[in-house]
Scaffold this motif. Structure first.
Motif, PDB file in Angstrom:
ATOM      1  N   GLY A 231       9.629  -6.708 -10.506  1.00 31.60           N
ATOM      2  CA  GLY A 231      10.429  -7.656  -9.715  1.00 31.60           C
ATOM      3  C   GLY A 231      10.912  -7.338  -8.491  1.00 31.60           C
ATOM      4  N   LEU A 232      11.362  -6.037  -8.290  1.00 32.98           N
ATOM      5  CA  LEU A 232      11.530  -5.852  -6.809  1.00 32.98           C
ATOM      6  C   LEU A 232      10.225  -5.756  -5.889  1.00 32.98           C
ATOM      7  CD1 LEU A 232      13.857  -2.410  -7.591  1.00 32.98           C
ATOM      8  CD2 LEU A 232      14.457  -4.803  -7.272  1.00 32.98           C
ATOM      9  N   GLY A 233       9.093  -5.643  -6.534  1.00 34.05           N
ATOM     10  CA  GLY A 233       8.137  -5.735  -5.406  1.00 34.05           C
ATOM     11  C   GLY A 233       7.866  -7.266  -5.074  1.00 34.05           C
ATOM     12  N   ALA A 234       8.548  -8.249  -5.670  1.00 32.91           N
ATOM     13  CA  ALA A 234       8.430  -9.658  -5.223  1.00 32.91           C
ATOM     14  C   ALA A 234       9.285  -9.832  -4.077  1.00 32.91           C
ATOM     15  CB  ALA A 234       8.427 -10.586  -6.355  1.00 32.91           C
ATOM     16  N   TYR A 250       8.274   0.071  -7.086  1.00 31.82           N
ATOM     17  CA  TYR A 250       8.507   1.486  -6.785  1.00 31.82           C
ATOM     18  C   TYR A 250       9.040   1.966  -5.275  1.00 31.82           C
ATOM     19  CZ  TYR A 250       7.006   6.598  -6.545  1.00 31.82           C
ATOM     20  OH  TYR A 250       7.127   7.920  -6.516  1.00 31.82           O
ATOM     21  N   ALA A 251       8.213   1.486  -4.447  1.00 33.40           N
ATOM     22  CA  ALA A 251       8.436   1.855  -3.156  1.00 33.40           C
ATOM     23  C   ALA A 251       9.838   1.244  -2.558  1.00 33.40           C
ATOM     24  CB  ALA A 251       7.365   1.167  -2.048  1.00 33.40           C
ATOM     25  N   VAL A 252      10.164   0.045  -2.948  1.00 36.24           N
ATOM     26  CA  VAL A 252      11.313  -0.778  -2.815  1.00 36.24           C
ATOM     27  C   VAL A 252      12.510   0.136  -3.244  1.00 36.24           C
ATOM     28  CG1 VAL A 252      12.917  -2.759  -3.039  1.00 36.24           C
ATOM     29  CG2 VAL A 252      10.417  -3.134  -2.518  1.00 36.24           C
ATOM     30  N   ALA A 253      12.426   0.581  -4.379  1.00 32.94           N
ATOM     31  CA  ALA A 253      13.527   1.472  -5.196  1.00 32.94           C
ATOM     32  C   ALA A 253      13.630   2.859  -4.368  1.00 32.94           C
ATOM     33  CB  ALA A 253      13.230   1.557  -6.496  1.00 32.94           C
ATOM     34  N   LEU A 254      12.813   3.163  -3.884  1.00 36.98           N
ATOM     35  CA  LEU A 254      12.900   4.479  -3.098  1.00 36.98           C
ATOM     36  C   LEU A 254      13.244   4.211  -1.961  1.00 36.98           C
ATOM     37  CD1 LEU A 254       9.448   6.303  -3.694  1.00 36.98           C
ATOM     38  CD2 LEU A 254      11.388   7.061  -4.118  1.00 36.98           C
ATOM     39  N   ARG A 255      12.996   3.217  -1.060  1.00 32.68           N
ATOM     40  CA  ARG A 255      13.617   3.164   0.257  1.00 32.68           C
ATOM     41  C   ARG A 255      15.092   2.630   0.039  1.00 32.68           C
ATOM     42  NH1 ARG A 255       8.361   2.616   0.697  1.00 32.68           N
ATOM     43  NH2 ARG A 255       7.283   2.442   2.567  1.00 32.68           N
ATOM     44  N   ARG A 256      15.460   1.837  -1.116  1.00 35.11           N
ATOM     45  CA  ARG A 256      16.884   1.549  -1.252  1.00 35.11           C
ATOM     46  C   ARG A 256      17.727   2.760  -1.425  1.00 35.11           C
ATOM     47  NH1 ARG A 256      17.417  -3.868  -5.087  1.00 35.11           N
ATOM     48  NH2 ARG A 256      16.540  -5.167  -3.516  1.00 35.11           N
TER      49      ARG A 256
END
Length: 270
Positions: A231-234, A250-256
């Motif tokens: 869902g973060l990827g949306a 996954y990429a969004v969570a890492l950046r956060r």
């Protein structure tokens, strides 16, 4: 600590776990809990995943913090010994005797885990069959392909029907068909046991895991289900971060995490 695991079903409870290697901090005051099911550990190389798995496998000691496995603190020698009988562990690079047959190697590991002599032969044959090597059980390990050797490693990890199963990059060397079969085996094992799988392959997590923990720079960057990670990827702006929603999440969570936020399946806290 963010966890959706009911207290009465917790198999792994980690409090303030810190692991340092010389001047490097591999894990930094991590709090986590795991219950029955299949749990994926994601994270970039050097994030601390293997350090966490090694501590849970009781082959490495934490610098500080407390680790409770299967109902007790593993700093107590008697409980640590008891846990090892009920534990399955596949390290990223596992040692084996190339002159042994598959049967001999898995039987040797059964002996180390103190499986009763009368029960061991059937346990060995069952474990080898579960990883699809029944027709190679009497082959020398040195004659097997890399993927087959990896499956032998999985067989030795499950020969004692462990209550806690720890797998570090278990699908390395497996072909696509073998990975599909392995994911099915994980789901079967996770019905009764606590299975923790460290991997960098998000597709394995999406297909087999009920929960995902993303470790980055020694800290928890995300905790939740594969669906909430996808869902973060949306989110707006995430389209260029990967080829599918879970990669983008996954990429969004890492950046956060790198910006100072910890992401769970429900909240983002600073």
């Amino acid at each position: 600590m963010n966890s959706a695991v009911p207290v009465h079903s917790v198999s792994v409870h980690i409090h303030g776990l810190t692991v340092r290697h010389r001047r490097t901090t591999a894990l930094d005051a991590v709090d986590l809990a795991f219950g029955p099911g299949v749990h994926g550990l994601l994270g970039p190389n050097g994030a601390g995943k293997t350090s966490l798995i090694r501590v849970l496998a009781t082959v490495a000691a934490p610098t500080s913090g407390r680790v409770e496995l299967l109902g007790g603190d593993v700093s107590a020698p008697a409980h640590r010994t008891a846990v090892r009988r009920r534990l399955g562990y596949l390290p990223q690079d596992f040692g084996y005797y190339p002159g042994f047959t598959v049967r001999e190697f898995v039987a040797y590991m059964a002996w180390l885990k103190e499986i009763p002599r009368a029960d061991a032969p059937a346990a060995v044959e069952r474990a080898v069959a579960r990883v699809g090597l029944a027709d190679r059980i009497d082959a020398k390990v040195r004659t097997l392909s890399g993927g087959m050797v990896r499956r032998v490693g999985i067989a030795q990890a499950i020969v004692n029907d462990p209550r806690l199963l720890l797998l570090d990059e278990p699908t390395a060397g497996l072909d696509p068909e073998q990975r599909v079969d392995f994911r099915a085996l994980l789901r079967e094992l996770g019905r009764d046991a606590t299975v923790i799988v460290s991997t960098h392959l998000v597709e394995d997590v999406a297909a087999a895991c009920t929960e995902v923990t993303l470790i980055a720079a020694g800290r928890v960057a995300y905790r939740g289900t594969p669906q909430t990670l996808a869902g973060l990827g949306a989110e707006a702006g995430a389209a260029d971060f990967g080829d599918n929603p879970i990669e983008r999440g996954y990429a969004v969570a890492l950046r956060r995490q790198r910006s100072g936020a910890e992401t769970t399946g429900w909240t983002v806290t600073r």
